[in-house]
Design an enzyme around this catalytic site. Sequence first.
Site, PDB file in Angstrom:
ATOM      1  N   CYS A 113      -0.111   2.180   8.885  1.00 39.99           N
ATOM      2  CA  CYS A 113       1.079   1.175   8.764  1.00 39.99           C
ATOM      3  C   CYS A 113       0.514  -0.149   8.361  1.00 39.99           C
ATOM      4  CB  CYS A 113       1.295   1.325  10.042  1.00 39.99           C
ATOM      5  SG  CYS A 113       1.805   3.181  10.863  1.00 39.99           S
TER       6      CYS A 113
ATOM      7  N   GLU B 287       1.110  -1.493   0.060  1.00 42.64           N
ATOM      8  CA  GLU B 287       0.395  -0.268  -0.133  1.00 42.64           C
ATOM      9  C   GLU B 287       0.817   1.731  -0.128  1.00 42.64           C
ATOM     10  OE1 GLU B 287      -1.962  -1.922   3.454  1.00 42.64           O
ATOM     11  OE2 GLU B 287      -0.868   0.095   4.716  1.00 42.64           O
TER      12      GLU B 287
HETATM   13  N1  SAH Z   1      10.489   0.301   9.256  1.00 43.02           N
HETATM   14  C1  SAH Z   1      10.804   1.872   8.867  1.00 43.02           C
HETATM   15  C2  SAH Z   1       9.860   2.164   7.646  1.00 43.02           C
HETATM   16  C3  SAH Z   1       8.428   1.709   7.835  1.00 43.02           C
HETATM   17  S1  SAH Z   1       7.336   1.982   9.520  1.00 43.02           S
HETATM   18  C4  SAH Z   1      10.920   2.238   9.797  1.00 43.02           C
HETATM   19  O1  SAH Z   1      10.679   1.504  10.892  1.00 43.02           O
HETATM   20  O2  SAH Z   1      11.364   3.337  10.107  1.00 43.02           O
HETATM   21  C5  SAH Z   1       7.240   3.637   9.118  1.00 43.02           C
HETATM   22  C6  SAH Z   1       7.035   4.497  10.930  1.00 43.02           C
HETATM   23  O3  SAH Z   1       5.400   4.210  11.134  1.00 43.02           O
HETATM   24  C7  SAH Z   1       8.140   4.010  11.384  1.00 43.02           C
HETATM   25  O4  SAH Z   1       8.712   4.907  12.197  1.00 43.02           O
HETATM   26  C8  SAH Z   1       7.089   2.121  12.575  1.00 43.02           C
HETATM   27  O5  SAH Z   1       7.899   2.773  13.994  1.00 43.02           O
HETATM   28  C9  SAH Z   1       5.741   3.581  12.716  1.00 43.02           C
HETATM   29  N2  SAH Z   1       5.053   2.784  12.523  1.00 43.02           N
HETATM   30  C10 SAH Z   1       4.496   1.017  12.810  1.00 43.02           C
HETATM   31  N3  SAH Z   1       3.614   1.015  13.240  1.00 43.02           N
HETATM   32  C11 SAH Z   1       2.259   2.279  13.739  1.00 43.02           C
HETATM   33  C12 SAH Z   1       1.528   2.410  13.764  1.00 43.02           C
HETATM   34  N4  SAH Z   1       0.468   1.506  14.105  1.00 43.02           N
HETATM   35  N5  SAH Z   1       1.160   3.982  14.333  1.00 43.02           N
HETATM   36  C13 SAH Z   1       1.981   4.763  14.191  1.00 43.02           C
HETATM   37  N6  SAH Z   1       3.646   4.527  13.699  1.00 43.02           N
HETATM   38  C14 SAH Z   1       3.139   3.509  13.445  1.00 43.02           C
END
Ligand code: SAH
Length: 339
Positions: free
Chosen positions: A329, A88
């Site tokens: 996410c 997505e």
């Molecule tokens: N793997 C990379 C990029 C993808 S995740 C990383 O870890 O940075 C992008 C961001 O969204 C990251 O900061 C992650 O921790 C956050 N994230 C994941 N699930 C989330 C949620 N349910 N609510 C808010 N942020 C979330």
Amino acid sequence: MNIYGISLENLELYLEGIGEKKFHAKQIFRWLYDKRINSFDEITDLKKNVIEKIKSDFSMDMIKIVKVEKSEDTSKYLFELYDGEHVEAVLMMHDYGRSVCVSSQVGCNMGCAFCESGRRKKVRNLESYEMVEQLLLIEEELGQRISHVVVMGIGEPFDNYDNLIEFIKIINSNYGLSIGARHITVSTCGIIPKIKEFSNLELQVNLAISLHGPNDSIRNKIMPINIVYPLDELMESLDEYYSKTNRRLTIEYIMLDGINDSEICAVELSKLLRGRNCYVNLIPYNETKNIQFKRSKMRQISTFYDILKKNGINVTIRREFGGNISAACGQLRSKEEEI
Ligand code: SAH
């Protein structure tokens, strides 16, 4: 190979390899990214035999948009890939432009406890063309150019480093999508060797770090990567990144109720970041039905914010987009796969 997955410099090398002039690469890029042709046969300024050779070596196959969910300022796109997998991307309408959050992998192996994308393991890396095409298809659907790109969708971009860099080169090129390096941000959970490699790139791309905890004990609990690359080594690599690039870092910090949002955590985070050129983005956690974590209370987020501010840390609370359209996410992909 897919033509949307090759950078200008590699296309030049390819052309030289088949005994042609490398400047044809720029012509081909114009046809692809400026005129947006759907078939190599539309190219009018290359010799027939060159076009035939390119046709036999490259495909123009596109991923497909299979679902779009829209709210006022956010659109969420679900894509289907050639092998039936789904990823997505999210389009956000800011006052400064149109920003897209792209995915870099199908699933993710980092295993962060709060994250929907990591609940199921990585299926595979995205090819660079599959990242480029997320943007091409959104621009086509929207009828407008995208100005900003964040690699913060499904996946850990630094676990798919080579394809990520080829993707960045393609979208950054003036002959490609022409998205300025300063308008591109890559987010990582903290894979140190790749942060080091990234520091040495000539590109002026922004880096964001998913920190989410002010010490090893909290970070170990919610982000397994911290066991491999602990906080002091991570901070050292960030200092090195800064000294090489002079670019201000973004620190992402999800606010999880009762986990990392206490006043003690705020003080500890301030100490950790003091004197470092960065700004902290506090992210209200997006709750998802499969994971038990809760979002911090708004009051708690404000207190946390105030403590950082008082300690001289640059901090913002992230504006929320798309909460009502499962734009959080990895949730749309999960929903689709469950169906
Ligand atoms: N793997 C990379 C990029 C993808 S995740 C990383 O870890 O940075 C992008 C961001 O969204 C990251 O900061 C992650 O921790 C956050 N994230 C994941 N699930 C989330 C949620 N349910 N609510 C808010 N942020 C979330």
